[in-house]
Design a protein around this motif. Sequence first.
Motif, PDB file in Angstrom:
ATOM      1  N   ASN A 187      36.963  45.028  35.985  1.00  0.00           N
ATOM      2  CA  ASN A 187      38.086  44.844  35.077  1.00  0.00           C
ATOM      3  C   ASN A 187      39.391  44.536  35.806  1.00  0.00           C
ATOM      4  O   ASN A 187      40.119  43.619  35.442  1.00  0.00           O
ATOM      5  CB  ASN A 187      38.279  46.097  34.214  1.00  0.00           C
ATOM      6  CG  ASN A 187      37.237  46.196  33.124  1.00  0.00           C
ATOM      7  OD1 ASN A 187      36.335  45.362  33.040  1.00  0.00           O
ATOM      8  ND2 ASN A 187      37.342  47.212  32.286  1.00  0.00           N
ATOM      9  N   GLU A 188      39.694  45.327  36.801  1.00  0.00           N
ATOM     10  CA  GLU A 188      40.924  45.132  37.565  1.00  0.00           C
ATOM     11  C   GLU A 188      40.590  45.197  39.046  1.00  0.00           C
ATOM     12  O   GLU A 188      39.613  45.845  39.431  1.00  0.00           O
ATOM     13  CB  GLU A 188      41.953  46.216  37.215  1.00  0.00           C
ATOM     14  CG  GLU A 188      42.350  46.237  35.745  1.00  0.00           C
ATOM     15  CD  GLU A 188      43.302  47.369  35.416  1.00  0.00           C
ATOM     16  OE1 GLU A 188      43.642  47.513  34.230  1.00  0.00           O
ATOM     17  OE2 GLU A 188      43.690  48.104  36.329  1.00  0.00           O
ATOM     18  N   THR A 230      44.849  41.911  36.772  1.00  0.00           N
ATOM     19  CA  THR A 230      44.602  42.842  35.680  1.00  0.00           C
ATOM     20  C   THR A 230      43.359  42.426  34.902  1.00  0.00           C
ATOM     21  O   THR A 230      42.771  41.359  35.132  1.00  0.00           O
ATOM     22  CB  THR A 230      45.797  42.887  34.720  1.00  0.00           C
ATOM     23  OG1 THR A 230      45.857  41.619  34.034  1.00  0.00           O
ATOM     24  CG2 THR A 230      47.096  43.128  35.451  1.00  0.00           C
ATOM     25  N   ARG A 231      42.988  43.257  33.960  1.00  0.00           N
ATOM     26  CA  ARG A 231      41.835  42.969  33.116  1.00  0.00           C
ATOM     27  C   ARG A 231      42.021  41.660  32.354  1.00  0.00           C
ATOM     28  O   ARG A 231      41.053  40.928  32.115  1.00  0.00           O
ATOM     29  CB  ARG A 231      41.655  44.129  32.129  1.00  0.00           C
ATOM     30  CG  ARG A 231      40.517  43.953  31.162  1.00  0.00           C
ATOM     31  CD  ARG A 231      40.405  45.147  30.246  1.00  0.00           C
ATOM     32  NE  ARG A 231      39.306  44.987  29.304  1.00  0.00           N
ATOM     33  CZ  ARG A 231      38.969  45.902  28.415  1.00  0.00           C
ATOM     34  NH1 ARG A 231      39.616  47.047  28.362  1.00  0.00           N
ATOM     35  NH2 ARG A 231      37.972  45.679  27.590  1.00  0.00           N
ATOM     36  N   ASP A 232      43.258  41.369  32.000  1.00  0.00           N
ATOM     37  CA  ASP A 232      43.550  40.151  31.239  1.00  0.00           C
ATOM     38  C   ASP A 232      43.748  38.932  32.131  1.00  0.00           C
ATOM     39  O   ASP A 232      44.092  37.856  31.633  1.00  0.00           O
ATOM     40  CB  ASP A 232      44.805  40.356  30.388  1.00  0.00           C
ATOM     41  CG  ASP A 232      44.615  41.450  29.362  1.00  0.00           C
ATOM     42  OD1 ASP A 232      45.581  42.166  29.051  1.00  0.00           O
ATOM     43  OD2 ASP A 232      43.478  41.590  28.861  1.00  0.00           O
ATOM     44  N   GLY A 233      43.557  39.110  33.413  1.00  0.00           N
ATOM     45  CA  GLY A 233      43.645  37.968  34.317  1.00  0.00           C
ATOM     46  C   GLY A 233      45.036  37.680  34.855  1.00  0.00           C
ATOM     47  O   GLY A 233      45.253  36.643  35.487  1.00  0.00           O
ATOM     48  N   ILE A 234      45.953  38.596  34.625  1.00  0.00           N
ATOM     49  CA  ILE A 234      47.302  38.410  35.155  1.00  0.00           C
ATOM     50  C   ILE A 234      47.297  38.757  36.639  1.00  0.00           C
ATOM     51  O   ILE A 234      46.792  39.804  37.027  1.00  0.00           O
ATOM     52  CB  ILE A 234      48.300  39.296  34.397  1.00  0.00           C
ATOM     53  CG1 ILE A 234      48.341  38.874  32.925  1.00  0.00           C
ATOM     54  CG2 ILE A 234      49.682  39.203  35.024  1.00  0.00           C
ATOM     55  CD1 ILE A 234      49.128  39.805  32.043  1.00  0.00           C
ATOM     56  N   THR A 235      47.851  37.874  37.435  1.00  0.00           N
ATOM     57  CA  THR A 235      47.836  38.062  38.882  1.00  0.00           C
ATOM     58  C   THR A 235      49.240  38.314  39.421  1.00  0.00           C
ATOM     59  O   THR A 235      50.240  37.900  38.828  1.00  0.00           O
ATOM     60  CB  THR A 235      47.250  36.838  39.593  1.00  0.00           C
ATOM     61  OG1 THR A 235      48.035  35.684  39.258  1.00  0.00           O
ATOM     62  CG2 THR A 235      45.806  36.598  39.169  1.00  0.00           C
ATOM     63  N   SER A 271      32.795  37.040  36.838  1.00  0.00           N
ATOM     64  CA  SER A 271      32.280  38.141  36.019  1.00  0.00           C
ATOM     65  C   SER A 271      30.759  38.225  36.070  1.00  0.00           C
ATOM     66  O   SER A 271      30.188  39.311  36.111  1.00  0.00           O
ATOM     67  CB  SER A 271      32.751  37.972  34.576  1.00  0.00           C
ATOM     68  OG  SER A 271      34.161  38.038  34.506  1.00  0.00           O
TER      69      SER A 271
END
Length: 121
Positions: A32-33, A52-57, A73
């Motif tokens: 996830n992270e 992050t889990r939402d793909g924010i880098t 994934s």
Amino acid sequence: QVQLVESGGGLVQAGGSLRLSCAASERFLSINEMEWYHQGPGKQRELVAEMTRDGITKYADSVKGRFTISRDSAKRTAYLQMHSLKPEDTGDYNCNVLCLLDEYGTTWFGGGQGTQVTVSS
């Protein structure tokens, strides 16, 4: 049981590239992270990249524009692609990951054993 396996380190000339991998055990459903840390010789450990889990880098200023964090994934693997390597990038690289264990949302957080990167000038 080994939870994470890191690989991809090695010796490279300045200006070269390497891709580090952090593969999670099959017991996990997903990563996830994740975070990648760098510790140079005689220096403090530094967080260089995170996702992050939402793909924010997010990247440390020292690697911004040169390093890219990503994940696959399906393979439960996190990556750190490193370009334009500099001698100051030399050191141990370690990943920390937050993995999903089951469909109930149980998570596991841990780190790999580290992989050594040496950049020659």
